[in-house]
Design a protein around this motif. Sequence first.
Motif, PDB file in Angstrom:
ATOM      1  N   ARG A  50      10.702  12.869  -1.440  1.00 31.67           N
ATOM      2  CA  ARG A  50       9.542  12.677  -2.321  1.00 31.67           C
ATOM      3  C   ARG A  50       8.384  12.021  -1.562  1.00 31.67           C
ATOM      4  O   ARG A  50       7.241  12.468  -1.654  1.00 31.67           O
ATOM      5  CB  ARG A  50       9.963  11.802  -3.514  1.00 31.67           C
ATOM      6  N   LEU A  51       8.694  10.960  -0.814  1.00 35.95           N
ATOM      7  CA  LEU A  51       7.643  10.207  -0.121  1.00 35.95           C
ATOM      8  C   LEU A  51       6.849  11.110   0.828  1.00 35.95           C
ATOM      9  O   LEU A  51       5.614  11.110   0.831  1.00 35.95           O
ATOM     10  CB  LEU A  51       8.282   9.065   0.683  1.00 35.95           C
ATOM     11  N   LEU A  52       7.555  11.920   1.614  1.00 34.16           N
ATOM     12  CA  LEU A  52       6.865  12.732   2.620  1.00 34.16           C
ATOM     13  C   LEU A  52       6.123  13.912   1.991  1.00 34.16           C
ATOM     14  O   LEU A  52       5.192  14.449   2.582  1.00 34.16           O
ATOM     15  CB  LEU A  52       7.840  13.209   3.702  1.00 34.16           C
ATOM     16  N   SER A  53       6.534  14.302   0.767  1.00 33.23           N
ATOM     17  CA  SER A  53       5.771  15.379   0.127  1.00 33.23           C
ATOM     18  C   SER A  53       4.527  14.815  -0.557  1.00 33.23           C
ATOM     19  O   SER A  53       3.542  15.513  -0.751  1.00 33.23           O
ATOM     20  CB  SER A  53       6.654  16.150  -0.868  1.00 33.23           C
ATOM     21  N   GLU A  54       4.549  13.512  -0.897  1.00 34.22           N
ATOM     22  CA  GLU A  54       3.370  12.917  -1.553  1.00 34.22           C
ATOM     23  C   GLU A  54       2.391  12.309  -0.561  1.00 34.22           C
ATOM     24  O   GLU A  54       1.188  12.353  -0.768  1.00 34.22           O
ATOM     25  CB  GLU A  54       3.820  11.836  -2.538  1.00 34.22           C
ATOM     26  N   ILE A  55       2.933  11.672   0.492  1.00 39.11           N
ATOM     27  CA  ILE A  55       2.029  11.036   1.466  1.00 39.11           C
ATOM     28  C   ILE A  55       2.105  11.850   2.758  1.00 39.11           C
ATOM     29  O   ILE A  55       2.960  11.604   3.617  1.00 39.11           O
ATOM     30  CB  ILE A  55       2.430   9.552   1.700  1.00 39.11           C
ATOM     31  N   LEU A  56       1.234  12.807   2.865  1.00 42.04           N
ATOM     32  CA  LEU A  56       1.335  13.768   3.976  1.00 42.04           C
ATOM     33  C   LEU A  56       1.044  13.111   5.324  1.00 42.04           C
ATOM     34  O   LEU A  56       1.484  13.591   6.361  1.00 42.04           O
ATOM     35  CB  LEU A  56       0.377  14.938   3.732  1.00 42.04           C
ATOM     36  N   GLU A  57       0.320  11.992   5.305  1.00 43.98           N
ATOM     37  CA  GLU A  57      -0.030  11.325   6.572  1.00 43.98           C
ATOM     38  C   GLU A  57       1.133  10.483   7.105  1.00 43.98           C
ATOM     39  O   GLU A  57       1.084  10.019   8.238  1.00 43.98           O
ATOM     40  CB  GLU A  57      -1.234  10.378   6.388  1.00 43.98           C
ATOM     41  N   ALA A  58       2.175  10.256   6.297  1.00 38.46           N
ATOM     42  CA  ALA A  58       3.277   9.378   6.735  1.00 38.46           C
ATOM     43  C   ALA A  58       4.065  10.050   7.852  1.00 38.46           C
ATOM     44  O   ALA A  58       4.315  11.246   7.812  1.00 38.46           O
ATOM     45  CB  ALA A  58       4.188   9.081   5.545  1.00 38.46           C
ATOM     46  N   VAL A  85      14.542   2.894   7.129  1.00 41.16           N
ATOM     47  CA  VAL A  85      13.604   4.001   7.356  1.00 41.16           C
ATOM     48  C   VAL A  85      12.357   3.370   7.967  1.00 41.16           C
ATOM     49  O   VAL A  85      11.851   2.372   7.448  1.00 41.16           O
ATOM     50  CB  VAL A  85      13.249   4.686   6.018  1.00 41.16           C
ATOM     51  N   ARG A  86      11.891   3.918   9.073  1.00 41.96           N
ATOM     52  CA  ARG A  86      10.763   3.306   9.787  1.00 41.96           C
ATOM     53  C   ARG A  86       9.615   4.320   9.840  1.00 41.96           C
ATOM     54  O   ARG A  86       9.776   5.432  10.333  1.00 41.96           O
ATOM     55  CB  ARG A  86      11.210   2.902  11.192  1.00 41.96           C
ATOM     56  N   LEU A  87       8.478   3.890   9.288  1.00 46.01           N
ATOM     57  CA  LEU A  87       7.365   4.820   9.075  1.00 46.01           C
ATOM     58  C   LEU A  87       6.046   4.244   9.559  1.00 46.01           C
ATOM     59  O   LEU A  87       5.848   3.034   9.516  1.00 46.01           O
ATOM     60  CB  LEU A  87       7.145   5.009   7.571  1.00 46.01           C
ATOM     61  N   ALA A  88       5.135   5.139   9.953  1.00 48.45           N
ATOM     62  CA  ALA A  88       3.737   4.734  10.109  1.00 48.45           C
ATOM     63  C   ALA A  88       2.978   5.398   8.969  1.00 48.45           C
ATOM     64  O   ALA A  88       3.122   6.608   8.746  1.00 48.45           O
ATOM     65  CB  ALA A  88       3.200   5.190  11.441  1.00 48.45           C
ATOM     66  N   VAL A  89       2.228   4.605   8.202  1.00 46.89           N
ATOM     67  CA  VAL A  89       1.428   5.172   7.097  1.00 46.89           C
ATOM     68  C   VAL A  89       0.023   4.548   7.132  1.00 46.89           C
ATOM     69  O   VAL A  89      -0.129   3.410   7.590  1.00 46.89           O
ATOM     70  CB  VAL A  89       2.033   4.902   5.696  1.00 46.89           C
ATOM     71  N   PRO A  90      -0.984   5.255   6.658  1.00 48.49           N
ATOM     72  CA  PRO A  90      -2.311   4.650   6.601  1.00 48.49           C
ATOM     73  C   PRO A  90      -2.252   3.325   5.821  1.00 48.49           C
ATOM     74  O   PRO A  90      -1.554   3.249   4.793  1.00 48.49           O
ATOM     75  CB  PRO A  90      -3.143   5.697   5.850  1.00 48.49           C
ATOM     76  N   LYS A  91      -2.966   2.317   6.334  1.00 47.02           N
ATOM     77  CA  LYS A  91      -2.858   0.976   5.742  1.00 47.02           C
ATOM     78  C   LYS A  91      -3.131   0.976   4.241  1.00 47.02           C
ATOM     79  O   LYS A  91      -2.489   0.269   3.485  1.00 47.02           O
ATOM     80  CB  LYS A  91      -3.800   0.020   6.455  1.00 47.02           C
TER      81      LYS A  91
END
Length: 456
Positions: A50-58, A85-91
Amino acid sequence: MRALSSVRSSKEALHSSLMSVFAELHIGIDDVDSPRGGCTTHFTYVFLRRLLSEILEARLIDYPNLVRLNPAIPFKTRGNGGVAVRLAVPKGLVSRVVDILHESLDYYIGELGGGGDAGALVVEAPAHEGLRRLYWKALTDYVHRDYLMTLLEKVGDLTHYVRGGRGLVGAAAAIGWYIPSDCTYELILYRNGERCVDKDAFMMAARGLTNALFSNWVDGKLLVMPHGPDPVLAGIRGEDPSALLAFTDPKIYCGSVSGWMIYRTNQGTNQHHIMRADALRPYQTGCFDGVVVSRPEIRKGGDVVIRVAWEGVTTYAAFFRETGLSGVARSLLIGDAVRVCGTAKYWERIGAVIHAETLIVWPRPAVTVRNPRCPRCGARMKSAGKRKGWKCPKCGYRSSELRREITLGKREPLLAGLHVPRDEAIKHLIKPRQRYGKEKVCVPSPPMTRWSDFTP
Ligand code: ATP
């Protein structure tokens, strides 16, 4: 040289400019299951999809981590594993990530009708030394709630608590496994209905990959399917993620596959076997070096218990028949030097006993000391009294010159060296025989292969 350093500095510049707009998030999750089903890795799969389909920049900055913790902890359902789970996402999207985690947990736990123990947190301060310390403690000892909360306070403001149940220990400790260390990978496939693997198709997929796989079968019997009510269809263990991709083919599974994900793990690494100078306390894991000080006690059923001591510290070690280590332990002699590694449990009337998972033996020579023979009639002589030499009980000959006979006996030739449990008895963290010599230093870094069915 100058060219290399300018490439490096431009890479560093790119990284720091990226990190000025991106936040590095470390999400820990544990204990998302109930007696009715569910499992922390399956929840992670659902959440990430779900997260990766909603936040495409992650972007993932490491494979999802499946981190096994202390196997002696009594609360575990199966293999005591937490997930990071280790991610980079826009601040600007950090709070959205936290919200998605909240909502996904609410939904998953609601469906399960349990999950009261679930723990989940999001940390924006990955390099915190305290979390690494927590990983080692949760791997090798019991972690008290107060210890955890004091530590998390020090991690500070950049921590978002999403669920505060008992699972918080495993969730935070999984984040702390952010260290260069040996690692392995596990492909976990989830199911829609029955659990079923086509053995021939599986073994066909394994052709040519045997060296990159471990603990998936023994004597032609597959070990990849669990038995509980959880949604896992199969878990396939390997040295590198690319070898595991061969097992994502749905044709291998007669049961239907609802999805899959590849985890980087500390499984099969013996990371919980830390050296201990003192005797292990109940619920601790580790290794104790010493000398055997009791004859092996063979118990009903064939299990073997020995006593080991070093510099005034004494401990007990038990070798269970099903591990195959009891056969070795039976052959130990008082005076053999040993290293026993395992997990300590409390035994009534004894106290802490190490349940041995590996054993190293440095056998002492088998020495036989006997009274001298009578030079006149050949009978064994007896002591004639303190400092009075020897007397033959048969012919009465006396001598104070003769010396005792010392002979070297034979020891079991395969006793010296390392002994590991037989393959069927290997548990998650224990390094199986086929992994020795394949240890590597893994550094968390973005996935180099496809790592789930929902990523291109
Ligand atoms: P699942 O795969 O469904 O998560 P599991 O076998 O991993 O099952 P859990 O249900 O997660 O087991 O239960 C283990 C519990 O023990 C978790 O709540 C975890 O936080 C806690 N725990 C793990 N290690 C320690 C430790 N060293 N000290 C105290 N608690 C611990």
